[in-house]
Design a protein around this motif. Structure first.
Motif, PDB file in Angstrom:
ATOM      1  N   LEU A  14      39.006 -13.041  -1.423  1.00 35.81           N
ATOM      2  CA  LEU A  14      38.742 -13.232  -2.958  1.00 35.81           C
ATOM      3  C   LEU A  14      40.091 -13.696  -3.591  1.00 35.81           C
ATOM      4  CD1 LEU A  14      37.603  -9.749  -3.771  1.00 35.81           C
ATOM      5  CD2 LEU A  14      36.241 -11.579  -3.272  1.00 35.81           C
ATOM      6  N   ALA A  15      41.408 -13.448  -3.119  1.00 32.16           N
ATOM      7  CA  ALA A  15      42.563 -14.013  -3.587  1.00 32.16           C
ATOM      8  C   ALA A  15      42.772 -15.503  -3.523  1.00 32.16           C
ATOM      9  CB  ALA A  15      43.523 -13.246  -3.174  1.00 32.16           C
ATOM     10  N   ALA A  16      42.245 -16.034  -2.376  1.00 32.09           N
ATOM     11  CA  ALA A  16      42.426 -17.485  -1.787  1.00 32.09           C
ATOM     12  C   ALA A  16      41.382 -18.065  -2.499  1.00 32.09           C
ATOM     13  CB  ALA A  16      42.100 -17.471  -0.364  1.00 32.09           C
ATOM     14  N   VAL A  17      40.117 -17.739  -2.959  1.00 37.84           N
ATOM     15  CA  VAL A  17      39.107 -18.464  -3.754  1.00 37.84           C
ATOM     16  C   VAL A  17      39.563 -18.504  -5.225  1.00 37.84           C
ATOM     17  CG1 VAL A  17      36.839 -18.630  -4.376  1.00 37.84           C
ATOM     18  CG2 VAL A  17      37.536 -17.886  -2.146  1.00 37.84           C
ATOM     19  N   ALA A  18      40.035 -17.319  -5.679  1.00 41.29           N
ATOM     20  CA  ALA A  18      40.541 -17.324  -7.267  1.00 41.29           C
ATOM     21  C   ALA A  18      41.781 -18.437  -7.344  1.00 41.29           C
ATOM     22  CB  ALA A  18      40.913 -15.949  -7.474  1.00 41.29           C
ATOM     23  N   GLU A  19      42.750 -18.424  -6.596  1.00 41.02           N
ATOM     24  CA  GLU A  19      43.825 -19.354  -6.546  1.00 41.02           C
ATOM     25  C   GLU A  19      42.997 -20.764  -6.310  1.00 41.02           C
ATOM     26  OE1 GLU A  19      46.436 -19.224  -3.084  1.00 41.02           O
ATOM     27  OE2 GLU A  19      47.901 -20.413  -4.183  1.00 41.02           O
ATOM     28  N   ALA A  20      42.471 -21.047  -5.384  1.00 32.61           N
ATOM     29  CA  ALA A  20      42.016 -22.345  -5.220  1.00 32.61           C
ATOM     30  C   ALA A  20      41.098 -22.764  -6.846  1.00 32.61           C
ATOM     31  CB  ALA A  20      40.686 -22.661  -4.396  1.00 32.61           C
ATOM     32  N   LEU A  21      40.458 -21.890  -7.216  1.00 30.85           N
ATOM     33  CA  LEU A  21      39.857 -22.218  -8.660  1.00 30.85           C
ATOM     34  C   LEU A  21      40.707 -22.288  -9.681  1.00 30.85           C
ATOM     35  CD1 LEU A  21      36.997 -19.439  -8.902  1.00 30.85           C
ATOM     36  CD2 LEU A  21      36.650 -21.852  -9.168  1.00 30.85           C
ATOM     37  N   GLN A  22      42.028 -21.924  -9.691  1.00 35.46           N
ATOM     38  CA  GLN A  22      42.870 -22.131 -10.652  1.00 35.46           C
ATOM     39  C   GLN A  22      44.044 -23.341 -10.456  1.00 35.46           C
ATOM     40  OE1 GLN A  22      44.290 -18.219 -10.358  1.00 35.46           O
ATOM     41  NE2 GLN A  22      43.363 -17.493 -12.346  1.00 35.46           N
TER      42      GLN A  22
END
Ligand SMILES: Cc1ncc(COP(=O)(O)O)c(C=O)c1O
Length: 377
Positions: A14-22
């Motif tokens: 979850l953290a990795a995808v959120a980081e990519a989104l930002q």
């Protein structure tokens, strides 16, 4: 219901995808290259091309190997349709080889009998997660000047005679669909030791254009050329972020799959009516699927009834696969049909895939074992 396969999504995903989104890069960004590099390091393969499905990886592989009209590609009868469809996309004809009766892997003896002057390539499927017999297939390929594509969609983390899957063929293809070993939701990878084949597949995944948006942005240029016909088969940075996050757990997930398989093996050794497919001693089986062949005569029921009884007991059994040469499209377009691959046709009536995925508990495995044993009652 315990499904036959299921993804593992944890906090780091979850953290990795959120980081990519930002991050500003949703696609064609730095995470694509980072995922390719990390995946290649895990397998020990030099060149890795991320694409948006295992099917796209197979298509890119066929194109890179210059499979085209007039060519034949030998494919096992027991596989997912995509293993054969990729040859058709490029205008070639799939020719179906039979499978070994105990593993349901492509049978090199059957392949030998199907080679003609038109044969260009073999798609070797690492069915259920067990590598095909690459030594025997490699000998045929050398003798007849054929290319080998490993459809390793079931087998990241598997090995053949100590050599990692990914390094066993001219090109190896992987899928990151949620039921597979690691997931990017949808996604795939085509891996090769050949820089030229990799360059061709990179162009192919982006319209046949000779550079991508990030390269042009880094180089401060706008110019590009489209040198051949390609597709949009790109994998987004969001998905690559998920893949990067998943990769460090691959080995432990394969180990967990193998542990569940070992429990099943031990339990079913004493059941006269459920024979697990054979696992060869010279291979490390990654167990994407755990497949048993039912002795329907001993059980006194047909496979559909066994399937329904397991489902009623909360076990999401499945069937992998109905033979591809019996599919309507192949019958109508290529005149395939019954009798062409008798071993596959017989086995396909009797196989069931049982649940196997890393999040399964020992109690889940025990429930599956009880449900299978209960078929005899
Ligand atoms: C053996 C095999 N090859 C190819 C594919 C295609 O992969 P994808 O669904 O990622 O396109 C699959 C997917 O199920 C598969 O099992």
């Amino acid at each position: 219901m315990i499904p036959y396969g299921r993804q593992t999504i944890e906090a780091e995903d979850l953290a990795a995808v959120a980081e990519a989104l930002q991050s500003g890069w949703l696609t064609t960004g730095p995470r694509v290259e980072a995922f390719e590099k990390a995946f290649g390091e895990t397998l020990g393969v030099a060149h890795n091309v991320a694409v948006n499905s295992g099917t796209a990886a197979l298509h890119a592989a066929m194109h890179a190997l210059k499979v085209g009209p007039g060519d034949e590609v030998i494919v096992p009868a027991i596989t997912f349709a995509a293993s054969a469809n990729c040859a058709v996309y490029e205008g070639a004809a799939p020719v179906f080889a039979d499978v070994e009766s105990d593993t349901l892997l492509i049978d090199p003896a059957s392949v030998a009998g199907k080679i003609t002057a038109r044969t260009k390539a073999i798609v070797a499927v690492d069915y259920a997660g067990q590598p095909a017999d690459y030594e025997a297939l490699g000998a045929l390929a050398r003798k007849h000047n054929l290319k080998i594509v490993a459809d390793a969609c079931h087998a990241p983390g598997a090995a053949y005679k100590g050599r990692a899957v990914g390094s066993l063929a001219d090109i190896s293809t992987f899928s990151f669909h949620p039921v597979k070993h690691l997931t990017t939701a949808e996604g795939g990878m085509a891996s090769t030791q050949d820089a030229g084949l990799a360059a061709s597949m990179r162009r192919f995944r982006s319209h046949g254009i000779d550079s991508d948006h990030r390269q042009r942005s880094l180089n401060g240029t706008f110019a590009y050329d489209m040198v051949e016909l390609g597709y949009n088969y790109r994998l987004s940075d969001l998905q690559c972020a998920l893949g990067i996050a998943q990769l460090p757990r691959l080995a432990a997930w394969v180990a967990r799959r193998r542990a569940i398989a070992a429990r099943y093996d031990a339990a079913f050794a004493n059941l006269p009516f459920a024979r697990p497919l054979a696992a060869r001693a010279d291979r490390l089986h990654a167990y994407h699927l755990y497949v048993v062949e039912l002795d329907l005569e001993a059980l006194g029921m047909d496979r559909a009834r066994a399937f329904n009884l397991l489902r009623a007991a909360g076990v999401g059994a499945n069937v992998h696969y109905s033979p591809v040469h019996l599919m309507t499209f192949y019958r109508e377009r290529f005149g395939t049909g019954e009798g062409q691959c008798p071993v596959a046709e017989r086995a396909a009536e009797r196989i069931l895939s049982l649940p196997v995925f890393p999040l399964m508990t020992d109690a889940d495995a025990a429930r599956v074992i009880d449900a299978v044993a209960g078929l005899a009652k």
